[in-house]
Design a protein around this motif. Sequence first.
Motif, PDB file in Angstrom:
ATOM      1  N   GLY A 157     -26.420  -2.675 -12.654  1.00  0.00           N
ATOM      2  CA  GLY A 157     -25.323  -1.722 -12.803  1.00  0.00           C
ATOM      3  C   GLY A 157     -25.542  -0.764 -13.957  1.00  0.00           C
ATOM      4  N   ALA A 158     -26.045  -1.275 -15.088  1.00  0.00           N
ATOM      5  CA  ALA A 158     -26.274  -0.421 -16.259  1.00  0.00           C
ATOM      6  C   ALA A 158     -27.354   0.614 -15.989  1.00  0.00           C
ATOM      7  N   ILE A 159     -28.414   0.220 -15.302  1.00  0.00           N
ATOM      8  CA  ILE A 159     -29.488   1.176 -14.995  1.00  0.00           C
ATOM      9  C   ILE A 159     -28.996   2.216 -13.984  1.00  0.00           C
ATOM     10  N   ALA A 160     -28.170   1.795 -13.028  1.00  0.00           N
ATOM     11  CA  ALA A 160     -27.590   2.760 -12.089  1.00  0.00           C
ATOM     12  C   ALA A 160     -26.740   3.784 -12.841  1.00  0.00           C
ATOM     13  N   LEU A 161     -25.960   3.309 -13.802  1.00  0.00           N
ATOM     14  CA  LEU A 161     -25.148   4.210 -14.615  1.00  0.00           C
ATOM     15  C   LEU A 161     -26.041   5.142 -15.434  1.00  0.00           C
ATOM     16  N   ALA A 184     -17.210  10.057 -15.256  1.00  0.00           N
ATOM     17  CA  ALA A 184     -18.522  10.691 -15.091  1.00  0.00           C
ATOM     18  C   ALA A 184     -19.113  10.359 -13.725  1.00  0.00           C
ATOM     19  N   THR A 185     -18.968   9.095 -13.324  1.00  0.00           N
ATOM     20  CA  THR A 185     -19.461   8.694 -12.006  1.00  0.00           C
ATOM     21  C   THR A 185     -18.699   9.426 -10.903  1.00  0.00           C
ATOM     22  N   ALA A 186     -17.390   9.578 -11.090  1.00  0.00           N
ATOM     23  CA  ALA A 186     -16.590  10.321 -10.116  1.00  0.00           C
ATOM     24  C   ALA A 186     -17.028  11.783 -10.045  1.00  0.00           C
ATOM     25  N   ALA A 187     -17.438  12.342 -11.185  1.00  0.00           N
ATOM     26  CA  ALA A 187     -17.942  13.716 -11.191  1.00  0.00           C
ATOM     27  C   ALA A 187     -19.207  13.833 -10.353  1.00  0.00           C
ATOM     28  N   ALA A 227     -20.443   3.308  -9.703  1.00  0.00           N
ATOM     29  CA  ALA A 227     -18.983   3.301  -9.587  1.00  0.00           C
ATOM     30  C   ALA A 227     -18.447   1.869  -9.501  1.00  0.00           C
ATOM     31  N   ALA A 228     -19.101   1.034  -8.689  1.00  0.00           N
ATOM     32  CA  ALA A 228     -18.690  -0.375  -8.579  1.00  0.00           C
ATOM     33  C   ALA A 228     -18.857  -1.081  -9.915  1.00  0.00           C
ATOM     34  N   PHE A 229     -19.930  -0.770 -10.620  1.00  0.00           N
ATOM     35  CA  PHE A 229     -20.188  -1.364 -11.934  1.00  0.00           C
ATOM     36  C   PHE A 229     -19.085  -0.979 -12.918  1.00  0.00           C
TER      37      PHE A 229
END
Length: 471
Positions: A77-81, A392-395, A424-426
Amino acid sequence: MHVPGTAPQPAPAPTESPAATAAEPRSGSKHARSFGLPVATALVMGNIIGGGIFLLPASIAPYGTVSLVAFGVLTVGAIALALVFGRLAARDPRTGGPYVYAREAFGDFAGFLAAWSYWITTWVSNAALAVAAVGYLDVLIPVNGHRWSACLAALTLQWLPALANFAGTRYVGAVQLVSTVLKFVPLLLVAVGGLFFFDPSRLGPFNSSGHGAVGAVSASAALLLFSYLGVESAAVSAGEVRDARRNVGRATVIGTAGAALVYLLGTVSVFGTVPHERLLTSTAPFSDAVNAMFGGGWGGTAVALAALVSMTGCLNGWTLLSAQTPYAAARDGLFPSAFARRRRGVPTVGVGVTAVLASLLTVYNYFSGSGRVFEVLVLVTTFTATVPYLLATAAQIFHLVSGRPGAVDRGRLVRDSVVTAVAAAFSVWLMAGAGYAAVYQGVLFLFVGIIVYAVMAARRQRQRPSASGAV
């Protein structure tokens, strides 16, 4: 989302000239210096790896080795972010990170919430780090015997990084790079050296939590969440990073992956060198690991020194970040204008206000007589940090779904969509893991921010007619 009465001003598109999107105007001082990829990576790793790693193995030991699965899930999750931040920074490489991305996509109110939440995260985290650092300082110099001496030590540990920031970004980068390098020496000693002393019989049960595997993973993950805050560090300071469109993404991914590797190797090594029964009651698991590996009692002193170096470097980086987001918001009229003042490349008012708030919280912690209050506030930082993460993910989701030319790389559409969905899930999982009390306290902080936003919006609205009348 646009609030009535406001007129959001979108950030310039990446297709404009570099001068239009170049982060921020820099002062001509020799003390202001932009960061390259090594320092930007060190900023990310230094902010992620604070003092928590020195307590982490003992904190998750009651759950058994199933907690290593939680490590894996959190790392993904952190790497996806991190990848999402890299893509957003490539589109808009200005100082402010999540604030810039949220405001450009959804308007002033979303941008303000991102800036406000992130600012709360930074100064509460600084107070937490300073108080935790005093525990390690006590191993070297007894200071915990009296509240005043402990409190003064914590305040000193907060203000030294603040003074380094006042000196200019040149010194911030130097301190960050040196502290990151120094703290990796003892960490790698345990993380890599411990593998040669690894004994599977010391690992203990796979799941000793009393819950099912899924429940155990979620419960242990809640303790690990705070350890991954900081993945946004390079994006928040993008205006100070050279060639930000390329280096922010690279630094974010490399720094996050490097921190995750150190976390995982260090925890596995401690699990395999310290007997499970001993680890359950350990207050210095890395010291116990070094003593188990080499014998003697010098491990406690060495690890305490490493922890102090780690926390000082982390405080140095967080102090810089604490001023960058309010600075970006102040330039857009969403924070008081004083936060936009810069000297030697550093928003000095933001640094000073943050240091004062963290100091007040530290004093309150020492003299309120309630450690539980401070513990809840630390968990609040997990919640408040995920608000800008989610925005930010929503953006990024907004850009991908809208499919606007120049905003989306169609050749990477599927890959970016999958990564963004994971991020987003993270982010939602981070919020849930903070716990009910932390979410409750965090929402109260956000409501106070809404009042501040109302005042700032009214002031901007009142200034517009006079400005238009003067034309």
